[in-house]
Every structure is written in C-alpha cells, then in structure tokens.
Design an enzyme around this catalytic site. Structure first.
Site, PDB file in Angstrom:
ATOM      1  CB  THR A 122      29.690 -78.651  45.397  1.00 34.48           C
ATOM      2  OG1 THR A 122      30.424 -77.740  46.197  1.00 34.48           O
ATOM      3  CG2 THR A 122      29.718 -78.195  43.963  1.00 34.48           C
TER       4      THR A 122
ATOM      5  CE1 TYR B 153      29.538 -74.837  45.067  1.00 32.47           C
ATOM      6  CE2 TYR B 153      31.194 -74.275  43.440  1.00 32.47           C
ATOM      7  CZ  TYR B 153      30.800 -75.007  44.531  1.00 32.47           C
ATOM      8  OH  TYR B 153      31.662 -75.900  45.102  1.00 32.47           O
TER       9      TYR B 153
ATOM     10  CB  SER C 213      30.987 -81.384  53.773  1.00 31.93           C
ATOM     11  OG  SER C 213      32.149 -80.945  53.129  1.00 31.93           O
TER      12      SER C 213
ATOM     13  CB  THR D 236      34.212 -82.452  47.748  1.00 34.27           C
ATOM     14  OG1 THR D 236      34.364 -81.047  47.609  1.00 34.27           O
ATOM     15  CG2 THR D 236      33.336 -83.010  46.649  1.00 34.27           C
ATOM     16  CG  ASP D 237      35.120 -78.217  51.545  1.00 35.29           C
ATOM     17  OD1 ASP D 237      35.405 -78.403  50.345  1.00 35.29           O
ATOM     18  OD2 ASP D 237      34.866 -77.097  52.021  1.00 35.29           O
TER      19      ASP D 237
ATOM     20  CE  LYS E 197      37.759 -80.166  47.646  1.00 33.40           C
ATOM     21  NZ  LYS E 197      36.559 -79.370  47.986  1.00 33.40           N
TER      22      LYS E 197
ATOM     23  CD  GLU F 130      62.680 -85.194  62.877  1.00 32.35           C
ATOM     24  OE1 GLU F 130      63.005 -84.363  63.730  1.00 32.35           O
ATOM     25  OE2 GLU F 130      63.294 -85.342  61.793  1.00 32.35           O
TER      26      GLU F 130
HETATM   27  N1  ASP Z   1      32.269 -76.463  50.489  1.00 32.53           N
HETATM   28  C1  ASP Z   1      31.628 -77.529  49.783  1.00 32.53           C
HETATM   29  C2  ASP Z   1      31.310 -78.621  50.770  1.00 32.53           C
HETATM   30  O1  ASP Z   1      32.158 -79.353  51.173  1.00 32.53           O
HETATM   31  C3  ASP Z   1      32.508 -77.996  48.695  1.00 32.53           C
HETATM   32  C4  ASP Z   1      32.018 -79.177  47.890  1.00 32.53           C
HETATM   33  O2  ASP Z   1      31.035 -79.826  48.159  1.00 32.53           O
HETATM   34  O3  ASP Z   1      32.706 -79.486  46.887  1.00 32.53           O
HETATM   35  O4  ASP Z   1      30.181 -78.750  51.150  1.00 32.53           O
END
Ligand code: ASP
Length: 373
Positions: A57, A71, A104, A137-138, A210, A330
């Site tokens: 992103t 986006y 990602s 971020t993923d 995340k 467990e």
């Molecule tokens: N789907 C995106 C990625 O991980 C989300 C992000 O970058 O926030 O590339």
C-alpha cells in the site's frame, strides 16, 4: 506538505536546543553544527541508506482522496515514493532499488529468499549504513521476522509500510518512510535486529503483528514496541530478549531453499482431510493453529498422529493471537512426539519451523529452537 514544512521548523528548533544543551539528536543534523558546539560522528556525515521497494500500500494509489481502504497497491515505483518525501534527503543519502512490485500477500519462500539475499549483499558494502524496505503491511510480520533470524549484520534494517495509499486523505506512508529512514540512520538502531517502523512506533521483527484490517494503529507487539519515533528523534525503551541476526544459527547467504511448512487453521468442524492434503503436498511440518491453548479436537488427534507417523513434524500453535501454548497440557506432546510454539503466532511459527528444519529434524532440538527464539 504543510505537515512536513512544520516538521522541518521544529527539527531545526530541536537541533538548536540539542546543540546548546549538549544533548545529541544525531538524526536531526540537517546543517553544519555551530562553531564550538559538540559534534558526534553521526552528525559529521549523513548515513547512506538503500531503500528497497517491494510494493504494498505504501506504493499504492486510489481513484479518489477519500479512498483510504479501497485502492490498488504496488503501483508506484520506489524512486517516485522517495521523491515524494524530499525531507528524507536532509537526514540521509538515499538510493532506491526496486526488487519487487507486489502486494505482500504474494510473498512466498522464493521471494523471501531473494529479498533476504539482496539485503545481505547490500549490508556487506562498506558504503551502506542501513537498509529500509518498503513492504505491504499484510505480511510485514513474516518478512521482518525472517530477516531478523537470518541476516548476519549489526547494521539497521527497517521494514516499513503504510495502511493508506499516498493518494488518500490522511496518508501515513510519507511520515512512516521518513521515520524508517531516521531509524535506519540512527547508530542506536545497530544490533537491535530487523525492525518494523509504522505509526510512530519501532517494533522488533520477532513480535510485530498486524492486528486490524484498516486502522493506522494496526501494528502491535504483545510486549509493546521497542521505542518511538517522535519529531525526528529515535527513542528506544526496550531491547529484544530473544536472539536475532548475529546471534542466530541461520545465515541467509547459505539458505537456498526453505522446506515446505503448512499452517492448518482449526475451527469447529475442521476437516481432517486438510491434514492429509498438507502431507500429500509435501509438508515437512504442519503448524496446527489450534483453538485456545493449542487444543486439538478429538476427531483431529488421529489424523495428526498419522501425519507424525509419516515423519511430518506437528507443531501446536494457537489461533487466539496471543499467549503461550503449554507443552503437555492440552495434549500429551511427549507421548505423540509433537511440538509447541511457545508464544509464536502460527504464521511466525511457520517461518521459524522452516528455518529450524534446515538444521535438524530431531523433535527435542526443534522444541529447544522454539523455546530459544
Ligand atoms: N495488501 C497490502 C499488502 O500487504 C496491504 C498493505 O500494504 O497495507 O501489500
């Protein structure tokens, strides 16, 4: 742009204050110190930082400024992202390098290895002081953890992303990138392992995860961040307790393939065939993202035992998102020759298990690795 203009003014004021009080704000140094003022080696020259672009992103663009969560990611080249934050050139000499242009979620073992090897190559160059990786971020938490375990350098490596594309109102990428360069340029960041910087916080690659699909404050570490980035200053409060980079047994330069490790997610009515499918697909280990404290449903015990009998390692993890999976609680792990993850999230346990299997297939040794890292 207004925000950055203001930031510069405050940086200049802070620098002036640091010079008169003798407090070092090494990262601020946008101009030559006044005559007679105390100087630091880091103030004498700007750090050389390579910014590696991989997409996400932070390289995204939306149709309208109001598109904060809808986006297209991974479309803006890294050089263009760097050029959009001119304030960076005041704190470091930066050079962009595009390694991938992907979301990602599309990282796999091959891409992870390619990225790691390139970072390692750059870290060996005497004229490179640190690396920043722009990343979706993923899966930042997986890449950062992998690098934290496999890079052989004390130089700072910082992974950064954003939750909103640069075209959005309230975009967070520019400040995150600026902060990441600050952290990578800071001598204090040396020897702290691979770091993730977002939303004013510095996290260790081991712990960061995340936790929210759209909010800017999505990254959390169960024991808190290592520090903050505030007004151009890198502030550390804690150190990573578990071994990383120079202290680990893995060297990215020596790993050419990672063994297949599957994660199977547990839920009410989980299909036992998912275990067989993982085995048939060549998994050398299965991380079972179990409910609660690594609980295994009565109808899942036999399929997992059968997989173990075929030589596949079974790792009990928890889908709860936090806490320790207690060995022999467990399930009788000793009896079944199974493993537990300590507090590692399933996706992090997958990385650690894949690396561990490059060293040993002995269950006792593998369990020690989970307790250690
Ligand atoms: N789907 C995106 C990625 O991980 C989300 C992000 O970058 O926030 O590339």
């Amino acid at each position: 742009m207004k925000r950055f203009a203001r930031l510069n003014t405050l940086s200049a004021l802070l620098l002036a204050a640091s010079l008169t009080t003798g407090i070092a704000h090494a990262q601020l140094a946008p101009s030559a110190p006044a005559a007679g003022a105390p100087t630091q080696a880091s103030e004498a020259r700007k750090a050389n930082i390579v910014i590696i672009g991989t997409g996400g992103t932070i390289a995204g663009a939306g149709a309208a400024a109001t598109n904060t969560a809808a986006y297209q990611s991974a479309v803006v080249p890294v050089d263009k992202i760097i050029a959009s934050v001119p304030e960076i050139s005041k704190i470091a000499n930066v050079k962009g390098e595009q390694v991938f242009q992907i979301g990602s979620e599309s990282f796999n073992n091959e891409r992870l290895l390619k990225l790691g090897k390139r970072v390692s190559e750059l870290l060996k160059q005497p004229d490179v002081d640190g690396i920043v990786i722009t990343h979706g971020t993923d899966t930042i938490e997986e890449t950062t953890y992998f690098l934290n375990l496999t890079l052989k350098s004390d130089k700072p490596v910082v992974v950064v992303g954003s939750m909103r594309p640069g075209t959005a109102l309230g975009a967070d990428g520019a400040l995150n990138l600026y902060d990441a360069v600050l952290v990578a340029s800071s001598p204090e960041s040396r020897g702290k392992g691979t770091l993730a910087v977002l939303n004013d916080e510095i996290h260790t690659g081991r712990d960061v995860t995340k936790s929210n699909t759209f909010k800017i404050e999505t990254f959390r570490s169960p024991f808190g961040p290592l520090g903050y980035v505030v007004e151009g200053r890198t502030l550390y409060y804690r150190l990573p307790a578990r071994p990383h980079t120079m202290q680990t047994e893995w060297d990215i330069d020596k790993i050419d393939k990672l063994p297949e490790v599957a994660v199977v997610y547990a839920y009410g009515n989980v299909n036992p065939a998912s275990i067989d499918a993982a085995v048939k697909n060549g998994a050398k280990a299965i991380v079972y993202a179990a409910t609660g404290n690594g609980s295994v449903g009565d109808y899942m015990v036999e399929p997992l035992k059968a997989a173990r009998a075929k030589g596949v390692q079974i790792v009990r993890a928890s889908r709860t998102g936090g806490g320790v999976v207690v060995r022999n609680a467990e399930q009788p792990d000793d009896k079944y020759d199974w493993l537990v993850t300590d507090d590692q999230l399933p996706q992090k346990a997958r990385i650690l298990m894949a690396l561990a299997l490059t060293k040993t297939n002995d269950t006792k040794e593998l369990q020690k690795i989970f307790w250690k890292y």
